[in-house]
Design a protein around this motif. Structure first.
Motif, PDB file in Angstrom:
ATOM      1  N   PHE A  30       0.812  -1.215   0.000  1.00  0.00           N
ATOM      2  CA  PHE A  30       0.000   0.000   0.000  1.00  0.00           C
ATOM      3  C   PHE A  30       0.841   1.259   0.000  1.00  0.00           C
ATOM      4  O   PHE A  30       0.329   2.358   0.092  1.00  0.00           O
ATOM      5  CB  PHE A  30      -0.951   0.016   1.200  1.00  0.00           C
ATOM      6  N   SER A  31       2.153   1.127  -0.138  1.00  0.00           N
ATOM      7  CA  SER A  31       3.026   2.286  -0.055  1.00  0.00           C
ATOM      8  C   SER A  31       3.216   2.991  -1.397  1.00  0.00           C
ATOM      9  O   SER A  31       3.819   4.034  -1.453  1.00  0.00           O
ATOM     10  CB  SER A  31       4.393   1.873   0.494  1.00  0.00           C
ATOM     11  N   LYS A  32       2.685   2.438  -2.466  1.00  0.00           N
ATOM     12  CA  LYS A  32       2.867   3.066  -3.769  1.00  0.00           C
ATOM     13  C   LYS A  32       1.835   4.164  -3.982  1.00  0.00           C
ATOM     14  O   LYS A  32       0.698   4.048  -3.576  1.00  0.00           O
ATOM     15  CB  LYS A  32       2.746   2.019  -4.871  1.00  0.00           C
ATOM     16  N   SER A  33       2.242   5.209  -4.636  1.00  0.00           N
ATOM     17  CA  SER A  33       1.331   6.306  -4.921  1.00  0.00           C
ATOM     18  C   SER A  33       0.601   6.025  -6.226  1.00  0.00           C
ATOM     19  O   SER A  33       0.936   5.104  -6.962  1.00  0.00           O
ATOM     20  CB  SER A  33       2.111   7.609  -5.038  1.00  0.00           C
ATOM     21  N   HIS A  34      -0.402   6.854  -6.527  1.00  0.00           N
ATOM     22  CA  HIS A  34      -1.119   6.659  -7.783  1.00  0.00           C
ATOM     23  C   HIS A  34      -0.214   6.915  -8.983  1.00  0.00           C
ATOM     24  O   HIS A  34      -0.500   6.478 -10.078  1.00  0.00           O
ATOM     25  CB  HIS A  34      -2.379   7.522  -7.837  1.00  0.00           C
ATOM     26  N   ALA A  35       0.900   7.597  -8.788  1.00  0.00           N
ATOM     27  CA  ALA A  35       1.843   7.812  -9.884  1.00  0.00           C
ATOM     28  C   ALA A  35       2.491   6.496 -10.317  1.00  0.00           C
ATOM     29  O   ALA A  35       2.952   6.371 -11.447  1.00  0.00           O
ATOM     30  CB  ALA A  35       2.912   8.806  -9.475  1.00  0.00           C
ATOM     31  N   TYR A  37       0.830   3.720 -10.576  1.00  0.00           N
ATOM     32  CA  TYR A  37      -0.219   2.926 -11.202  1.00  0.00           C
ATOM     33  C   TYR A  37       0.131   2.662 -12.658  1.00  0.00           C
ATOM     34  O   TYR A  37       0.543   3.551 -13.384  1.00  0.00           O
ATOM     35  CB  TYR A  37      -1.553   3.673 -11.112  1.00  0.00           C
ATOM     36  N   GLN A  38      -0.020   1.427 -13.065  1.00  0.00           N
ATOM     37  CA  GLN A  38       0.236   1.060 -14.449  1.00  0.00           C
ATOM     38  C   GLN A  38      -1.078   1.083 -15.213  1.00  0.00           C
ATOM     39  O   GLN A  38      -1.950   0.254 -14.981  1.00  0.00           O
ATOM     40  CB  GLN A  38       0.867  -0.336 -14.533  1.00  0.00           C
ATOM     41  N   ALA A  39      -1.236   2.022 -16.093  1.00  0.00           N
ATOM     42  CA  ALA A  39      -2.446   2.123 -16.900  1.00  0.00           C
ATOM     43  C   ALA A  39      -2.493   0.958 -17.883  1.00  0.00           C
ATOM     44  O   ALA A  39      -1.457   0.373 -18.204  1.00  0.00           O
ATOM     45  CB  ALA A  39      -2.457   3.441 -17.663  1.00  0.00           C
ATOM     46  N   ALA A  86      -8.572   6.943  -7.765  1.00  0.00           N
ATOM     47  CA  ALA A  86      -7.311   7.226  -7.082  1.00  0.00           C
ATOM     48  C   ALA A  86      -6.164   7.410  -8.064  1.00  0.00           C
ATOM     49  O   ALA A  86      -5.157   8.024  -7.741  1.00  0.00           O
ATOM     50  CB  ALA A  86      -6.985   6.097  -6.108  1.00  0.00           C
ATOM     51  N   THR A  87      -6.328   6.910  -9.275  1.00  0.00           N
ATOM     52  CA  THR A  87      -5.306   7.045 -10.310  1.00  0.00           C
ATOM     53  C   THR A  87      -5.306   8.431 -10.934  1.00  0.00           C
ATOM     54  O   THR A  87      -4.438   8.741 -11.730  1.00  0.00           O
ATOM     55  CB  THR A  87      -5.535   6.015 -11.429  1.00  0.00           C
ATOM     56  N   ALA A 108     -15.516   1.821 -17.113  1.00  0.00           N
ATOM     57  CA  ALA A 108     -14.594   2.392 -18.092  1.00  0.00           C
ATOM     58  C   ALA A 108     -13.929   3.611 -17.475  1.00  0.00           C
ATOM     59  O   ALA A 108     -14.528   4.311 -16.653  1.00  0.00           O
ATOM     60  CB  ALA A 108     -15.333   2.773 -19.369  1.00  0.00           C
ATOM     61  N   CYS A 109     -12.676   3.843 -17.854  1.00  0.00           N
ATOM     62  CA  CYS A 109     -11.932   5.008 -17.377  1.00  0.00           C
ATOM     63  C   CYS A 109     -11.374   5.752 -18.582  1.00  0.00           C
ATOM     64  O   CYS A 109     -10.977   5.149 -19.572  1.00  0.00           O
ATOM     65  CB  CYS A 109     -10.798   4.588 -16.455  1.00  0.00           C
TER      66      CYS A 109
END
Length: 132
Positions: A30-35, A37-39, A86-87, A108-109
């Motif tokens: 849980f320490s990773k930021s939304h940055a 995130y792998q789209a 959150a992304t 969908a995003c």
């Protein structure tokens, strides 16, 4: 002498504790930021422009007849409210009603201006999403 030893031991313990905690930070899930995130892959096909436009512009609970669509011909879409994930992306859940009467939930995003990609609902497993 005893007091200096106790003080040194206390300071050493605190430093070891702080050092240990800071080295664990990057290993926690849980320490990773939304940055971080792998789209979805850029090669993943986006939803058709007509559906993307509905996801961008339509209001809540409107029902739209869409044909053709990735879910078959003459389906109805009912859109939920858009939200910021959150992304940092705008996402929207929606229902698809097929002519057979089967209703399925989708998500969908928006990954680029007007480019919407369907993503797996977090409440689904890979096996249940394959049937939709």
């Amino acid at each position: 002498m005893q007091r200096k030893f106790t003080r040194a031991l206390l300071i050493g313990s605190v430093l070891a504790l702080v050092g240990g905690c800071s080295s664990m930070q990057n290993s926690l899930p849980f320490s990773k930021s939304h940055a971080d995130y792998q789209a979805p892959s850029v090669t993943q096909p986006s939803l058709p422009n007509e559906i993307g436009k509905l996801l961008t512009e339509a209001s809540i609970s409107q029902i739209f007849q869409v044909t053709p669509s990735p879910w078959g011909d003459q389906v109805e879409l009912r859109l939920d409210a858009p939200y910021f994930a959150a992304t940092g992306q705008t996402c929207r859940e929606f229902s698809v009603l097929r002519t057979s009467g089967v209703v399925s939930r989708h998500l969908a995003c928006e990954h680029a201006a007007g480019r919407w990609l369907e993503v797996r609902l977090i409440t689904e497993t890979a096996s249940t999403s394959a049937g939709n």
